[in-house]
Enzyme design. Structure first.
Site: not given
Ligand code: FAD
Length: 460
Positions: A39, A56, A185, A264, A437
């Site tokens: 990580e 949240k 969202y 966006v 209910h």
């Molecule tokens: P991530 O959570 O993005 O984790 C990927 C990790 O990989 C990161 O920690 C990054 O540092 C690490 N990484 C990347 N490249 C490398 C590398 N080369 N070497 C080592 N480490 C690396 N989803 C919901 O379901 N409900 C919600 O309410 C919601 N709210 C959100 C609000 C916001 C403001 C945002 C931005 C997103 C929200 N999401 C929500 C989306 C959700 O955060 C993501 O879908 C989710 O985190 C994806 O999980 P992931 O494991 O794919 O990646």
């Protein structure tokens, strides 16, 4: 290879410690597999550190602040709060959860390595942490590197007023005015929270309405509420520039902004991993091409925001178990959910799952639906939260295929419809399920009764 380069080895390498990666590491450890997780920022990924959880927490705090003037129940409240204390509260929640993840990984025997991984060979990564480079060889690997915010070419990223969602969740001071570019969202959730905290909020959306991804009736409730909170919603217009006066918007001049939040969309973190070296293919959008088993190659799987489908934490977590099973030889492993619910923590909340009427229409599928409004519900009346509805969608044979929900706490209701879809329940099954209910869940019974031609608390 650099001469003398020595690689450590691991059985299963997970790159990324978000809800996809850390869940994969825990599942794999349960198989007795030796797991290393890399990580580069913080365990818990975007979701726990700068996404789902802090947003949240902020939304909850802002809702408490804005409910302080409510007289619906004859009770007058007044809130004592400061931005610093709200921020500290959010940090505590994030710390608690990320510490929990670190504890689970440690207890499962997963080795966590800090650093940024990049493929140097098909079965080897270089992990860079500051001046340190470590080489790790693996037998199998799960990519879970997540996504990052997209920037707008018209809005200079280096302007101190400009932030992405991460910046918007880490503001040191509450801004007087805040312009959110993007009415999806993330933009709506953040804009609503800051409007409730007293900021002068404008949300800009290029499409002709906010939240174009949800049913119009639901997004209209959110627009109405934002306006009642004093926020300005501008749709069908693009932000073309940022000058001293503020965000320049087509047809609206410059809108003053102490802070500009660009929300966006997001792009997958797949461009800087050296994936070509590993033989991992990407589609045109930069997503990893995977099979139903989430395998990109026989020894490398990919999950989460870097794979096709909704970019949501629960989708990443669900894919994790499938990827681990596939990499442990389960030839039946497949990510094949009947439906993935999506929730928007707007005011009111919106939740959709499976086929909605407009998704069905877009796919040329015939469905029937019935909408039960919370104005006819008893629990909604008792707490003065009558904005919203539960709409249940069924196919022509009477099997539940979807739902659209808007209103107080519907984020907690939508799972019930997801379960109905997953179990291929009929409308009759859903109607026959007895719900307590007075609760909001009764609206699901009511919608099912209506769909079955037997409406109870609404007129036919
Ligand atoms: P991530 O959570 O993005 O984790 C990927 C990790 O990989 C990161 O920690 C990054 O540092 C690490 N990484 C990347 N490249 C490398 C590398 N080369 N070497 C080592 N480490 C690396 N989803 C919901 O379901 N409900 C919600 O309410 C919601 N709210 C959100 C609000 C916001 C403001 C945002 C931005 C997103 C929200 N999401 C929500 C989306 C959700 O955060 C993501 O879908 C989710 O985190 C994806 O999980 P992931 O494991 O794919 O990646």
């Amino acid at each position: 290879m650099v001469v003398g380069e020595v690689a450590e080895s691991t059985d299963l390498l997970v790159i990324g410690g978000g809800p996809g990666g850390y869940a994969a590491a825990l599942h794999a450890a349960r198989h007795g597999t030796e797991v290393t997780l890399i990580e580069r920022e913080a365990l818990g990924g975007v979701c726990l550190n700068v996404g789902c959880i802090p947003s949240k927490s902020l939304i909850h705090a802002a809702a408490l602040v804005s409910s302080s003037g409510s007289t619906d129940t004859g009770v007058e409240l007044s809130a004592t709060w400061s931005w610093d204390r709200i921020r500290a509260g959010i940090d505590d929640v994030v710390d608690g959860l990320t510490t929990g993840v670190a504890g689970l990984l440690a207890a499962a025997g997963v080795t966590v390595v800090d650093g940024t991984a990049r493929f140097s060979r098909p079965n080897r990564v270089a992990v860079v942490a500051g001046d340190d480079v470590k080489h790790l060889e693996f037998r199998r690997c799960i990519l879970a590197t997540g996504s990052r915010a997209i920037h707008l070419p018209t809005i200079p990223q280096d302007d101190p007023r400009v932030v992405d969602s991460t910046g918007a969740l880490g503001l040191k001071e509450l801004p007087g005015s805040l312009v959110v570019i993007g009415g999806g969202y993330i933009g709506v959730e953040l804009g609503t929270a800051y409007a409730k905290l007293g900021c002068n909020v404008t949300i800009l959306e290029l499409a002709d309405r906010l939240l174009p991804e949800v049913e119009k009736r639901a997004s209209q409730l959110v627009s109405r509420r934002l306006k009642a909170l004093g926020a300005t919603v501008i749709t069908g217009s693009a932000a073309t520039d940022l000058d001293d006066a503020g965000v320049v918007v087509d047809g609206h001049g410059a809108i003053p902004a102490d802070v500009v939040v660009v929300a966006v969309g997001r792009r997958p973190n797949t461009d800087d991993l050296g994936l070509d070296v590993a033989g991992v293919a990407l589609d045109d959008g930069g997503l990893v091409v995977v099979g139903p088993d989430r395998l990109a190659t026989p020894s490398i799987a990919a999950i989460g925001d870097i794979t096709p489908g909704p970019a949501l934490a629960h989708k990443a977590t669900a894919e994790a178990e499938v990827a681990v099973a596939a990499l442990h030889g389960d030839t039946h492993a497949a990510f094949d959910p009947a439906a993935i619910p999506g929730v928007i923590f707007s005011d009111p909340e919106i939740a959709q799952v499976g086929l909605t009427p407009s998704r069905a229409a877009a796919s040329g599928l015939e469905v029937q639906s019935f909408r039960f409004p919370f104005t006819a519900g008893s629990r909604s009346k008792t707490i003065g939260a009558t904005d919203g509805f539960v709409e249940l969608v069924a196919d022509t044979g009477g099997t539940v295929v979807g739902g659209v929900l808007a209103g107080h706490g519907v984020s907690e209701l939508v799972g019930e419809i997801a379960l109905a879809i997953e179990l291929a329940a009929t409308v009759e099954d859903v109607a026959a399920t007895i719900r307590p209910h007075p609760t909001f869940s009764e609206a699901i019974t009511e919608a099912a009764l209506g769909l079955d031609g037997r409406p109870l608390h609404v007129r036919r």
